[in-house]
Design an enzyme around this catalytic site. Structure first.
Site, short mmCIF file in Angstrom:
data_model
loop_
_atom_site.label_atom_id
_atom_site.label_comp_id
_atom_site.label_asym_id
_atom_site.label_seq_id
_atom_site.Cartn_x
_atom_site.Cartn_y
_atom_site.Cartn_z
CB THR A 73 62.23 16.71 -19.77
OG1 THR A 73 62.84 15.47 -20.09
CG2 THR A 73 60.75 16.59 -19.99
CB THR B 228 69.90 9.98 -5.18
OG1 THR B 228 70.63 9.14 -6.02
CG2 THR B 228 68.73 9.25 -4.59
CD GLN C 76 74.54 -4.12 -4.11
OE1 GLN C 76 73.46 -4.70 -3.96
NE2 GLN C 76 75.63 -4.76 -4.51
CG ASP D 49 68.82 13.99 -22.94
OD1 ASP D 49 67.72 13.55 -23.31
OD2 ASP D 49 69.39 13.59 -21.90
N1 ASP Z 1 66.52 13.05 -20.69
C1 ASP Z 1 66.13 14.25 -19.97
C2 ASP Z 1 67.40 14.95 -19.52
O1 ASP Z 1 67.96 14.57 -18.54
C3 ASP Z 1 65.27 13.88 -18.80
C4 ASP Z 1 64.69 15.05 -18.04
O2 ASP Z 1 65.07 16.18 -18.18
O3 ASP Z 1 63.75 14.78 -17.25
O4 ASP Z 1 67.82 15.88 -20.16
#
Ligand code: ASP
Length: 340
Positions: A18, A168, A278, A65
């Site tokens: 992103t 995480t 979990q 991505d």
């Molecule tokens: N879909 C994006 C990725 O993992 C989410 C992000 O970067 O926040 O590449």
């Protein structure tokens, strides 16, 4: 520890995510060249006067991505860091958040005795957006590498530097996208930047080794009340190398023969069974209750306080490098990269 003075050389490896994305008809997609140009511009005009590091940015082609991260791409990243290891004091990996914790975990196991910092980061909002968290994350990662003696793989997000294999993804839409629920943060950023007084760099006495990964058949089974245990039999046919049972709480599982006998049959057929909680926080002790106790007696392992991401990466490491880890049980039960 006193902050170090020498101007450091840092390589920024931009893989996608992103942070460098822009809107398109298909949602957010990475835009070639945009982030690299933007960072170079900012580094030139904003940082050159502040005693900040020498920074080189390399951009991968294609940018991805991080949902498309795979074993070949993780190996390439580790190989690139290895190739440049003598030329830089540290590395910042810009990465999508979706699989960032898998990559930071994997790198922590692959870059054995690197003795340099690798900080994986990214952002929840694209750099191109006014309120983006990208600049804060990238610039603090650069600052930490240039001023502190940290020699392991970490993840920086929302003002915290955390161990790369203890994090995480926690929030889909908060700036605190990552949590290190079972390990203290290494650095906390505010007006002051505070190194955790308990932090000790890794004591590196052996030469660097790169351990690459191979794809492994690791399946996850999420258990829940009302589950049809007959479904477990399908693993007798598909025979994954490892079945990870997402267990209740401290590592508990049903006591009923319908469940126990089927899992036992898998182990007898050679499938490694590992119980992982979990819950995201806390230590496992599967022997605490009858169901977990019974499964452990039959040969099931547990994941201690490891994250799911670290669990996957550690299994990939051990199963891909049998000559380095001839005794799976011994390797599984000891920390290899401070992962528990
Ligand atoms: N879909 C994006 C990725 O993992 C989410 C992000 O970067 O926040 O590449």
């Amino acid at each position: 520890m006193t902050p170090t003075q020498r101007k450091k050389k840092i390589l920024v490896i931009y893989t996608g995510g992103t942070i460098g994305m822009k809107p398109s008809a298909k949602g957010l997609v990475p835009e070639k060249g945009y982030l690299t140009d933007k960072l170079n511009e900012l580094l030139k005009y904003e940082l050159s006067n502040e005693g900040m590091p020498d920074v080189t940015v390399v951009e991968y082609d294609p940018l991805i991505d991080s949902a498309d991260m795979d074993i070949a791409k993780i190996n390439k990243l580790a190989q690139d860091i290895n190739q440049q290891r003598d030329n830089y004091d540290g590395f910042v990996v810009l990465h999508g958040t979706d699989t960032m914790a898998f990559t930071s975990s994997a790198l922590s196991f692959m870059l054995i005795n690197l003795d340099k910092p690798v900080i994986v980061t990214g952002s929840q909002l694209p750099f191109a957006q006014f309120r983006s968290d990208g600049k804060n994350n990238v610039f603090n990662a650069l600052y930490i590498i240039s001023h502190f003696d940290i020699n392991e793989v970490c993840l920086f997000f929302n003002d915290k530097l955390m161990r790369g294999n203890r994090v995480t993804k926690y929030s889909t839409d908060g700036f605190d996208a990552f949590k290190s629920l079972n390990a203290e943060s290494i650095v906390d950023v505010g007006v002051q930047i505070k190194l955790n007084p308990n932090y000790k760099p890794i004591d590196v006495t052996f030469p660097f080794r790169l351990r690459e990964l191979e794809a492994q058949s690791i399946e996850f089974l999420f258990i829940y009340p009302g589950m049809d245990y007959q479904g477990i039999e399908k693993y007798l046919k598909s025979k994954p190398k490892v079945l990870v049972i997402m267990s209740y709480g401290i590592g508990n599982v049903p006591t009923v023969p319908d469940f126990q006998d089927r899992v036992k049959a898998l182990m007898q057929a050679g499938v490694i069974v590992i119980c992982c909680s979990q819950c995201a926080m806390g230590e496992m002790a599967m022997q605490s209750y009858e169901g977990g106790f019974m499964l452990q007696q039959s040969g099931a392992l547990q994941s201690f306080s490891m994250t799911k991401e670290a669990l996957v990466a550690k299994l990939q490491l051990i199963l891909s490098n049998p000559s380095c880890f001839p005794d799976l049980l011994e390797a599984w039960n000891r920390p290899i990269a401070r992962e528990f």
